[in-house]
Design a protein around this motif. Structure first.
Motif, PDB file in Angstrom:
ATOM      1  N   GLY A 165      42.980  50.297  47.532  1.00  0.00           N
ATOM      2  CA  GLY A 165      43.595  50.440  48.844  1.00  0.00           C
ATOM      3  C   GLY A 165      43.584  49.149  49.628  1.00  0.00           C
ATOM      4  O   GLY A 165      42.801  48.235  49.355  1.00  0.00           O
ATOM      5  N   ILE A 166      44.486  49.080  50.619  1.00  0.00           N
ATOM      6  CA  ILE A 166      44.560  47.955  51.541  1.00  0.00           C
ATOM      7  C   ILE A 166      44.573  48.512  52.957  1.00  0.00           C
ATOM      8  O   ILE A 166      45.396  49.376  53.288  1.00  0.00           O
ATOM      9  N   ALA A 167      43.660  48.050  53.796  1.00  0.00           N
ATOM     10  CA  ALA A 167      43.581  48.490  55.185  1.00  0.00           C
ATOM     11  C   ALA A 167      43.782  47.289  56.097  1.00  0.00           C
ATOM     12  O   ALA A 167      43.148  46.252  55.909  1.00  0.00           O
ATOM     13  N   ARG A 168      44.635  47.446  57.096  1.00  0.00           N
ATOM     14  CA  ARG A 168      44.919  46.351  58.029  1.00  0.00           C
ATOM     15  C   ARG A 168      44.168  46.503  59.349  1.00  0.00           C
ATOM     16  O   ARG A 168      44.352  45.708  60.271  1.00  0.00           O
ATOM     17  N   SER A 169      43.333  47.523  59.423  1.00  0.00           N
ATOM     18  CA  SER A 169      42.511  47.749  60.611  1.00  0.00           C
ATOM     19  C   SER A 169      41.317  48.606  60.221  1.00  0.00           C
ATOM     20  O   SER A 169      41.285  49.198  59.136  1.00  0.00           O
ATOM     21  N   ALA A 170      40.352  48.692  61.129  1.00  0.00           N
ATOM     22  CA  ALA A 170      39.174  49.519  60.874  1.00  0.00           C
ATOM     23  C   ALA A 170      39.559  50.995  60.744  1.00  0.00           C
ATOM     24  O   ALA A 170      39.025  51.718  59.902  1.00  0.00           O
ATOM     25  N   ASN A 171      40.504  51.431  61.573  1.00  0.00           N
ATOM     26  CA  ASN A 171      40.934  52.829  61.497  1.00  0.00           C
ATOM     27  C   ASN A 171      41.557  53.144  60.141  1.00  0.00           C
ATOM     28  O   ASN A 171      41.312  54.207  59.561  1.00  0.00           O
ATOM     29  N   ASP A 172      42.386  52.209  59.654  1.00  0.00           N
ATOM     30  CA  ASP A 172      42.973  52.396  58.318  1.00  0.00           C
ATOM     31  C   ASP A 172      41.880  52.471  57.260  1.00  0.00           C
ATOM     32  O   ASP A 172      41.957  53.256  56.314  1.00  0.00           O
ATOM     33  N   ALA A 173      40.864  51.614  57.416  1.00  0.00           N
ATOM     34  CA  ALA A 173      39.765  51.585  56.447  1.00  0.00           C
ATOM     35  C   ALA A 173      39.014  52.908  56.431  1.00  0.00           C
ATOM     36  O   ALA A 173      38.721  53.459  55.365  1.00  0.00           O
TER      37      ALA A 173
ATOM     38  N   ASP B  81      43.932  41.876  58.055  1.00  0.00           N
ATOM     39  CA  ASP B  81      45.159  42.073  58.825  1.00  0.00           C
ATOM     40  C   ASP B  81      46.192  40.968  58.623  1.00  0.00           C
ATOM     41  O   ASP B  81      47.313  41.078  59.123  1.00  0.00           O
ATOM     42  N   ASP B  82      45.843  39.927  57.891  1.00  0.00           N
ATOM     43  CA  ASP B  82      46.771  38.827  57.630  1.00  0.00           C
ATOM     44  C   ASP B  82      47.530  39.102  56.328  1.00  0.00           C
ATOM     45  O   ASP B  82      46.922  39.131  55.243  1.00  0.00           O
ATOM     46  N   PRO B  83      48.846  39.291  56.380  1.00  0.00           N
ATOM     47  CA  PRO B  83      49.612  39.623  55.169  1.00  0.00           C
ATOM     48  C   PRO B  83      49.491  38.583  54.061  1.00  0.00           C
ATOM     49  O   PRO B  83      49.449  38.939  52.876  1.00  0.00           O
ATOM     50  N   MET B  84      49.434  37.302  54.429  1.00  0.00           N
ATOM     51  CA  MET B  84      49.333  36.261  53.409  1.00  0.00           C
ATOM     52  C   MET B  84      47.981  36.312  52.705  1.00  0.00           C
ATOM     53  O   MET B  84      47.900  36.159  51.482  1.00  0.00           O
ATOM     54  N   VAL B  85      46.910  36.529  53.463  1.00  0.00           N
ATOM     55  CA  VAL B  85      45.575  36.632  52.859  1.00  0.00           C
ATOM     56  C   VAL B  85      45.500  37.865  51.972  1.00  0.00           C
ATOM     57  O   VAL B  85      44.909  37.835  50.890  1.00  0.00           O
ATOM     58  N   ILE B  86      46.097  38.959  52.411  1.00  0.00           N
ATOM     59  CA  ILE B  86      46.147  40.171  51.586  1.00  0.00           C
ATOM     60  C   ILE B  86      46.812  39.864  50.253  1.00  0.00           C
ATOM     61  O   ILE B  86      46.332  40.266  49.183  1.00  0.00           O
ATOM     62  N   LYS B  87      47.923  39.151  50.311  1.00  0.00           N
ATOM     63  CA  LYS B  87      48.678  38.807  49.101  1.00  0.00           C
ATOM     64  C   LYS B  87      47.814  38.003  48.131  1.00  0.00           C
ATOM     65  O   LYS B  87      47.768  38.301  46.929  1.00  0.00           O
ATOM     66  N   PHE B  88      47.111  36.993  48.659  1.00  0.00           N
ATOM     67  CA  PHE B  88      46.284  36.157  47.791  1.00  0.00           C
ATOM     68  C   PHE B  88      45.090  36.932  47.246  1.00  0.00           C
ATOM     69  O   PHE B  88      44.761  36.824  46.054  1.00  0.00           O
ATOM     70  N   ASN B  89      44.422  37.706  48.097  1.00  0.00           N
ATOM     71  CA  ASN B  89      43.263  38.470  47.630  1.00  0.00           C
ATOM     72  C   ASN B  89      43.664  39.481  46.557  1.00  0.00           C
ATOM     73  O   ASN B  89      42.935  39.692  45.580  1.00  0.00           O
ATOM     74  N   LYS B  90      44.806  40.112  46.755  1.00  0.00           N
ATOM     75  CA  LYS B  90      45.307  41.066  45.774  1.00  0.00           C
ATOM     76  C   LYS B  90      45.606  40.365  44.451  1.00  0.00           C
ATOM     77  O   LYS B  90      45.231  40.853  43.369  1.00  0.00           O
ATOM     78  N   TYR B  91      46.262  39.227  44.524  1.00  0.00           N
ATOM     79  CA  TYR B  91      46.596  38.471  43.316  1.00  0.00           C
ATOM     80  C   TYR B  91      45.331  37.996  42.609  1.00  0.00           C
ATOM     81  O   TYR B  91      45.206  38.123  41.384  1.00  0.00           O
ATOM     82  N   TYR B  92      44.380  37.453  43.362  1.00  0.00           N
ATOM     83  CA  TYR B  92      43.123  36.994  42.770  1.00  0.00           C
ATOM     84  C   TYR B  92      42.395  38.134  42.076  1.00  0.00           C
ATOM     85  O   TYR B  92      41.868  37.979  40.972  1.00  0.00           O
ATOM     86  N   LEU B  93      42.350  39.287  42.745  1.00  0.00           N
ATOM     87  CA  LEU B  93      41.624  40.423  42.201  1.00  0.00           C
ATOM     88  C   LEU B  93      42.214  40.872  40.874  1.00  0.00           C
ATOM     89  O   LEU B  93      41.490  41.265  39.955  1.00  0.00           O
ATOM     90  N   GLU B  94      43.526  40.789  40.760  1.00  0.00           N
ATOM     91  CA  GLU B  94      44.206  41.212  39.528  1.00  0.00           C
ATOM     92  C   GLU B  94      43.879  40.307  38.339  1.00  0.00           C
ATOM     93  O   GLU B  94      44.093  40.708  37.187  1.00  0.00           O
ATOM     94  N   GLN B  95      43.360  39.110  38.608  1.00  0.00           N
ATOM     95  CA  GLN B  95      43.046  38.177  37.529  1.00  0.00           C
ATOM     96  C   GLN B  95      41.655  38.398  36.937  1.00  0.00           C
ATOM     97  O   GLN B  95      41.277  37.748  35.954  1.00  0.00           O
ATOM     98  N   ILE B  96      40.881  39.298  37.518  1.00  0.00           N
ATOM     99  CA  ILE B  96      39.477  39.464  37.122  1.00  0.00           C
ATOM    100  C   ILE B  96      39.277  40.838  36.494  1.00  0.00           C
ATOM    101  O   ILE B  96      39.642  41.869  37.074  1.00  0.00           O
ATOM    102  N   ASP B  97      38.684  40.864  35.316  1.00  0.00           N
ATOM    103  CA  ASP B  97      38.457  42.114  34.596  1.00  0.00           C
ATOM    104  C   ASP B  97      37.416  42.980  35.297  1.00  0.00           C
ATOM    105  O   ASP B  97      36.456  42.474  35.887  1.00  0.00           O
ATOM    106  N   GLY B  98      37.611  44.279  35.199  1.00  0.00           N
ATOM    107  CA  GLY B  98      36.608  45.217  35.672  1.00  0.00           C
ATOM    108  C   GLY B  98      36.815  45.723  37.088  1.00  0.00           C
ATOM    109  O   GLY B  98      36.001  46.507  37.589  1.00  0.00           O
ATOM    110  N   PHE B  99      37.907  45.270  37.755  1.00  0.00           N
ATOM    111  CA  PHE B  99      38.142  45.673  39.140  1.00  0.00           C
ATOM    112  C   PHE B  99      39.513  46.337  39.279  1.00  0.00           C
ATOM    113  O   PHE B  99      40.476  45.956  38.620  1.00  0.00           O
TER     114      PHE B  99
END
Length: 237
Positions: free
Chosen positions: A31-39, A9-27
């Motif tokens: 989707g991005i969920a900001r709550s359990a209901n969204d998930a 639910d933290d926009p800054m953490v989402i930004k970093f996790n998304k950026y980190y994930l893009e640097q790694i092959d195979g992933f």
């Protein structure tokens, strides 16, 4: 490709996790969920292989979400990514089958190691009908069995050390610099210097000093124990 859902639910953490994930092959970020209901909404529509899950979220927290996912009997793995570090939370996350637990704030190296280890494990399991004890120990059970036996200085990550050693023995007949190895592993030269110094201290590497006509001396390293598993090198005496 491993399909990933970020639940945070933290926009800054989402930004970093998304950026980190893009640097790694195979992933692939599915989707991005900001709550359990969204998930739950995303999980009902998308095939997800791996969830990066925070604990602290409004209304339904990450542990409750993880428990519900297990009741859904979906073949989904979870890596916890949270500031929660109390033993009860960690124990509960592991009880519900979290394959790794990253405590915020964390460095990219630790994130990358978690994702790479997960990908390697999945490739091993999916590519073979039968697994040997050696394969299980090396790729799946290794972390749990050896964490109490290995002595690591503060600031070193076991998975990064393992990856560094694999790169070294792949080029065991060549000398290399800290900078060259850092590029192969994908970490900073400053960070890699700690791992190289540790391996040199353990007798796995030999340092050679090359003096040029101008400037500082250049340090290059050569592998001395390519026939030994890195675990054997760094086990406590």
């Amino acid at each position: 490709m491993i399909k990933v859902l970020i639940v945070e639910d933290d926009p800054m953490v989402i930004k970093f996790n998304k950026y980190y994930l893009e640097q790694i092959d195979g992933f692939k970020l599915s989707g991005i969920a900001r709550s359990a209901n969204d998930a739950f909404d995303i999980l009902s529509k998308e095939e997800i292989d791996l969830i990066l899950l925070d604990v602290f979220m409004p209304i339904t927290d990450g542990l409750e979400l993880l428990e519900q996912i297990r009741k859904m009997d979906k073949n989904i793995d979870v890596i916890m990514v949270s500031a929660a570090r109390d033993s009860a939370t960690v124990k509960k996350a592991l009880h519900y089958g979290a394959v790794d637990y990253l405590i915020k704030p964390f460095e990219f190296e630790r994130f990358r190691s978690a994702l790479n280890n997960y990908r390697n494990r999945e490739e091993l399991i999916n590519d073979k009908d039968d697994l040997s004890q050696e394969e299980l120990d090396k790729h799946i059970l290794y972390n749990k069995q050896d964490c109490d036996l290995i002595e690591f200085p503060k600031g070193l990550d076991k998975n990064t050390l393992k990856i560094s050693w694999e790169k070294i023995i792949q080029n065991k007949d060549k000398v290399f610099s800290t900078e060259e190895l850092a590029k192969l592993v994908g970490v900073s030269r400053v960070s890699m210097r700690k791992y190289v110094s540790f391996l040199e201290e353990k007798g796995a590497l030999k340092k050679k000093v090359i003096y040029g006509s101008i400037g500082r001396p250049i340090y290059r390293y050569k592998c001395l124990k390519s026939d030994e598993n890195i675990i054997n090198i760094i086990i406590k005496p």
